[in-house]
Design a protein around this motif. Structure first.
Motif, PDB file in Angstrom:
ATOM      1  N   PHE A 137     -13.863 -17.716  -0.699  1.00  0.00           N
ATOM      2  CA  PHE A 137     -12.879 -16.814  -0.097  1.00  0.00           C
ATOM      3  C   PHE A 137     -12.938 -15.467  -0.797  1.00  0.00           C
ATOM      4  N   ALA A 138     -12.854 -14.381  -0.028  1.00  0.00           N
ATOM      5  CA  ALA A 138     -12.864 -13.032  -0.602  1.00  0.00           C
ATOM      6  C   ALA A 138     -11.444 -12.470  -0.570  1.00  0.00           C
ATOM      7  N   ILE A 139     -10.915 -12.121  -1.733  1.00  0.00           N
ATOM      8  CA  ILE A 139      -9.548 -11.609  -1.826  1.00  0.00           C
ATOM      9  C   ILE A 139      -9.527 -10.109  -1.541  1.00  0.00           C
ATOM     10  N   ASP A 140      -8.605  -9.694  -0.689  1.00  0.00           N
ATOM     11  CA  ASP A 140      -8.328  -8.268  -0.484  1.00  0.00           C
ATOM     12  C   ASP A 140      -7.265  -7.804  -1.470  1.00  0.00           C
ATOM     13  N   HIS A 141      -6.238  -8.610  -1.638  1.00  0.00           N
ATOM     14  CA  HIS A 141      -5.149  -8.344  -2.582  1.00  0.00           C
ATOM     15  C   HIS A 141      -4.368  -9.642  -2.752  1.00  0.00           C
ATOM     16  N   HIS A 142      -3.405  -9.634  -3.653  1.00  0.00           N
ATOM     17  CA  HIS A 142      -2.599 -10.839  -3.826  1.00  0.00           C
ATOM     18  C   HIS A 142      -1.125 -10.484  -3.928  1.00  0.00           C
ATOM     19  N   ARG A 143      -0.302 -11.470  -3.568  1.00  0.00           N
ATOM     20  CA  ARG A 143       1.149 -11.399  -3.744  1.00  0.00           C
ATOM     21  C   ARG A 143       1.548 -12.719  -4.383  1.00  0.00           C
ATOM     22  N   LEU A 144       2.437 -12.648  -5.333  1.00  0.00           N
ATOM     23  CA  LEU A 144       2.866 -13.851  -6.020  1.00  0.00           C
ATOM     24  C   LEU A 144       4.374 -13.960  -5.921  1.00  0.00           C
ATOM     25  N   ASP A 145       4.855 -15.062  -5.374  1.00  0.00           N
ATOM     26  CA  ASP A 145       6.281 -15.333  -5.287  1.00  0.00           C
ATOM     27  C   ASP A 145       6.589 -16.530  -6.187  1.00  0.00           C
ATOM     28  N   LEU A 146       7.477 -16.315  -7.139  1.00  0.00           N
ATOM     29  CA  LEU A 146       7.927 -17.401  -8.008  1.00  0.00           C
ATOM     30  C   LEU A 146       9.268 -17.880  -7.471  1.00  0.00           C
ATOM     31  N   VAL A 147       9.367 -19.168  -7.191  1.00  0.00           N
ATOM     32  CA  VAL A 147      10.585 -19.735  -6.619  1.00  0.00           C
ATOM     33  C   VAL A 147      11.256 -20.601  -7.670  1.00  0.00           C
ATOM     34  N   GLY A 148      12.537 -20.391  -7.847  1.00  0.00           N
ATOM     35  CA  GLY A 148      13.312 -21.135  -8.829  1.00  0.00           C
ATOM     36  C   GLY A 148      14.772 -20.824  -8.659  1.00  0.00           C
ATOM     37  N   ARG A 149      15.493 -20.680  -9.764  1.00  0.00           N
ATOM     38  CA  ARG A 149      16.913 -20.369  -9.702  1.00  0.00           C
ATOM     39  C   ARG A 149      17.207 -19.141 -10.566  1.00  0.00           C
ATOM     40  N   CYS A 150      17.973 -18.218 -10.007  1.00  0.00           N
ATOM     41  CA  CYS A 150      18.349 -17.008 -10.752  1.00  0.00           C
ATOM     42  C   CYS A 150      19.380 -17.373 -11.817  1.00  0.00           C
ATOM     43  N   ALA A 151      19.650 -16.442 -12.704  1.00  0.00           N
ATOM     44  CA  ALA A 151      20.598 -16.673 -13.793  1.00  0.00           C
ATOM     45  C   ALA A 151      21.989 -17.038 -13.269  1.00  0.00           C
ATOM     46  N   ALA A 152      22.399 -16.429 -12.166  1.00  0.00           N
ATOM     47  CA  ALA A 152      23.733 -16.697 -11.613  1.00  0.00           C
ATOM     48  C   ALA A 152      23.843 -18.131 -11.069  1.00  0.00           C
ATOM     49  N   CYS A 153      22.748 -18.673 -10.580  1.00  0.00           N
ATOM     50  CA  CYS A 153      22.766 -20.023 -10.003  1.00  0.00           C
ATOM     51  C   CYS A 153      22.434 -21.106 -11.042  1.00  0.00           C
ATOM     52  N   GLY A 154      21.854 -20.660 -12.177  1.00  0.00           N
ATOM     53  CA  GLY A 154      21.542 -21.582 -13.271  1.00  0.00           C
ATOM     54  C   GLY A 154      20.501 -22.532 -12.931  1.00  0.00           C
ATOM     55  N   GLN A 198       0.823  -1.214   0.000  1.00  0.00           N
ATOM     56  CA  GLN A 198       0.000   0.000   0.000  1.00  0.00           C
ATOM     57  C   GLN A 198       0.858   1.265   0.000  1.00  0.00           C
ATOM     58  N   LEU A 199       2.152   1.125   0.298  1.00  0.00           N
ATOM     59  CA  LEU A 199       3.066   2.263   0.303  1.00  0.00           C
ATOM     60  C   LEU A 199       3.924   2.326  -0.954  1.00  0.00           C
ATOM     61  N   THR A 200       3.832   1.309  -1.782  1.00  0.00           N
ATOM     62  CA  THR A 200       4.652   1.225  -2.998  1.00  0.00           C
ATOM     63  C   THR A 200       3.765   0.814  -4.162  1.00  0.00           C
ATOM     64  N   ASP A 201       4.371   0.430  -5.254  1.00  0.00           N
ATOM     65  CA  ASP A 201       3.638  -0.099  -6.399  1.00  0.00           C
ATOM     66  C   ASP A 201       3.417  -1.598  -6.227  1.00  0.00           C
ATOM     67  N   HIS A 202       2.345  -2.102  -6.845  1.00  0.00           N
ATOM     68  CA  HIS A 202       2.055  -3.533  -6.826  1.00  0.00           C
ATOM     69  C   HIS A 202       3.142  -4.274  -7.601  1.00  0.00           C
ATOM     70  N   HIS A 203       3.664  -5.335  -7.011  1.00  0.00           N
ATOM     71  CA  HIS A 203       4.704  -6.126  -7.666  1.00  0.00           C
ATOM     72  C   HIS A 203       4.687  -7.541  -7.100  1.00  0.00           C
ATOM     73  N   HIS A 204       5.481  -8.388  -7.714  1.00  0.00           N
ATOM     74  CA  HIS A 204       5.635  -9.770  -7.280  1.00  0.00           C
ATOM     75  C   HIS A 204       7.123 -10.029  -7.053  1.00  0.00           C
ATOM     76  N   HIS A 205       7.456 -11.262  -6.668  1.00  0.00           N
ATOM     77  CA  HIS A 205       8.851 -11.575  -6.356  1.00  0.00           C
ATOM     78  C   HIS A 205       9.337 -12.804  -7.110  1.00  0.00           C
ATOM     79  N   LEU A 206      10.609 -12.751  -7.510  1.00  0.00           N
ATOM     80  CA  LEU A 206      11.335 -13.905  -8.004  1.00  0.00           C
ATOM     81  C   LEU A 206      12.313 -14.276  -6.901  1.00  0.00           C
TER      82      LEU A 206
END
Length: 147
Positions: free
Chosen positions: A130-147, A88-96
């Motif tokens: 279920f009633a959604i207020d908002h959502h957050r999405l976290d994608l879990v995997g491996r970054c380019a450095a870890c391959g 609510q203090l920033t822009d909507h985003h997700h995470h890798l």
């Protein structure tokens, strides 16, 4: 775009006041570190960016800021949680999140994809009663450095 500093501090002050807390200098400094960070930070990273903060103070202030809804915890891999300003203090985003090194990157998806995602998640929630207020999405995997 992140809020102007004065607006950000006014909103954090409001959130803390609603929780019966004061917006102390230490809390303001933690918020300022998180506000300029490009991604969620661990406590050691917060301390590294503001050497005048003490570790115990950062722990206490993050707990208060999180309870008031000004900061959110991002659980990644590794021994440290990461913290960022609440959406609510920033822009909507997700995470890798890299499962190997624990790096967390903020990502913003295109508007059309975000609308589609919101519709799909809304449909899923509706089926589950279920009633959604908002959502957050976290994608879990491996970054380019870890391959």
């Amino acid at each position: 775009m992140q809020r102007v500093a004065s607006e950000l501090h006014a909103e954090v002050d409001r959130l803390l006041a609603a929780d019966g807390q004061r917006y102390t200098t230490g809390r303001r400094r933690v918020v300022e570190v998180l506000a300029v960070a490009a991604q969620p930070l661990t406590i050691p990273e917060i301390l590294e960016r503001d050497g005048d903060l003490s570790q115990s103070s950062v722990y206490r202030n993050l707990a208060v800021l999180e309870r008031a809804g000004a900061v959110q915890r991002v659980v990644a891999t590794g021994e440290w949680s990461r913290f960022e300003l609440a959406e609510q203090l920033t822009d909507h985003h997700h995470h890798l999140i890299c499962a190997s090194c624990g790096t967390v990157r903020d990502v913003t998806v295109p508007a059309a994809l975000e609308r589609s995602l919101a519709r799909s998640l809304g449909d899923l929630a509706s089926v589950e009663g279920f009633a959604i207020d908002h959502h957050r999405l976290d994608l879990v995997g491996r970054c380019a450095a870890c391959g």
